[in-house]
Design an enzyme around this catalytic site. Sequence first.
Site: not given
Ligand code: GUN
Length: 291
Positions: A52, A96, A119
């Site tokens: 990211k 995350q 998100d």
């Molecule tokens: N863990 C797995 N996929 C995601 C996501 O799209 N966002 C976040 N914050 N954690 C994740």
Amino acid sequence: MEIIDGKKISAQVKQEIADEVARMTAEGKKVPHLAAVLVGNDPASETYVASKVKACQAVGIKSSEFRYGSDISEEQLLEVIDRLNDDADVDGFIVQLPLPKHISEEKVLNRISPDKDVDGFHPCNVGRMVLGLPTFLPATPAGIVELIARYGIETEGKHCVVVGRSNIVGTPMAVLMSRKAKHANCTVTMCHSRTKNLKEITLQADILIVAIGVPNFIKEDMVREGAVVIDVGIHRVPSETAKSGWKLIGDVDYDHVAPKCSYITPVPGGVGPMTIVSLLKNTLLACQKRG
Ligand code: GUN
């Protein structure tokens, strides 16, 4: 059969985002800023957050990482979130997942300001999505809609079967595909681990979206001739032929299913690259909304 090239489409969308960021900054506007909070050292989470950050750099979005040991208390993490909510330079942030067991994901996600929830996991934003109001769409389902749109795949009136009901993928995917909107308007059936007649239902799918988290779960005899198959799964499995000793596979038995499909996403290189692109889009949107 056409392979849906998520790498190619994600590169196109990234270029569009980079152009938009460049245009905004040329006008003297603020550089969009995404912050990522990472707790503990789960290897998959480390990889996702690193990807990211790298993607932000590639398009000119500012990023910052906030890392904490898995012994951080829930209260301390909530304070971190409060600070990011109040930080005028941060347009959007993510925490995350998964989090260590002693921290309530629900409490954490509820604490993120809905305006910075890029998100799209806050209950307010989930509610807005269900109501069809403008909001931050969750990254993976939004990325899948983008792939379907850019490949010109017909969705109107089609039967879309979603396998999996997670909050992150299956549930929002079913909502998005049933919306009264372009690249949607499907009749949707959602299947999950307790579905009894799964094969009977997947065989009816014009569009089959699989996010069940089980390697090679969807076999050739579960897919109708000419179906569109979208594979959200990603699993690292041992491989005798790969130099590294492992390879990535999805929830769909690709080699046997692909010949039956009109379109299919590969793993890797299908849905995965699109997820990050959606997060970048949401960050840009968050920045533009704050003016
Ligand atoms: N863990 C797995 N996929 C995601 C996501 O799209 N966002 C976040 N914050 N954690 C994740």
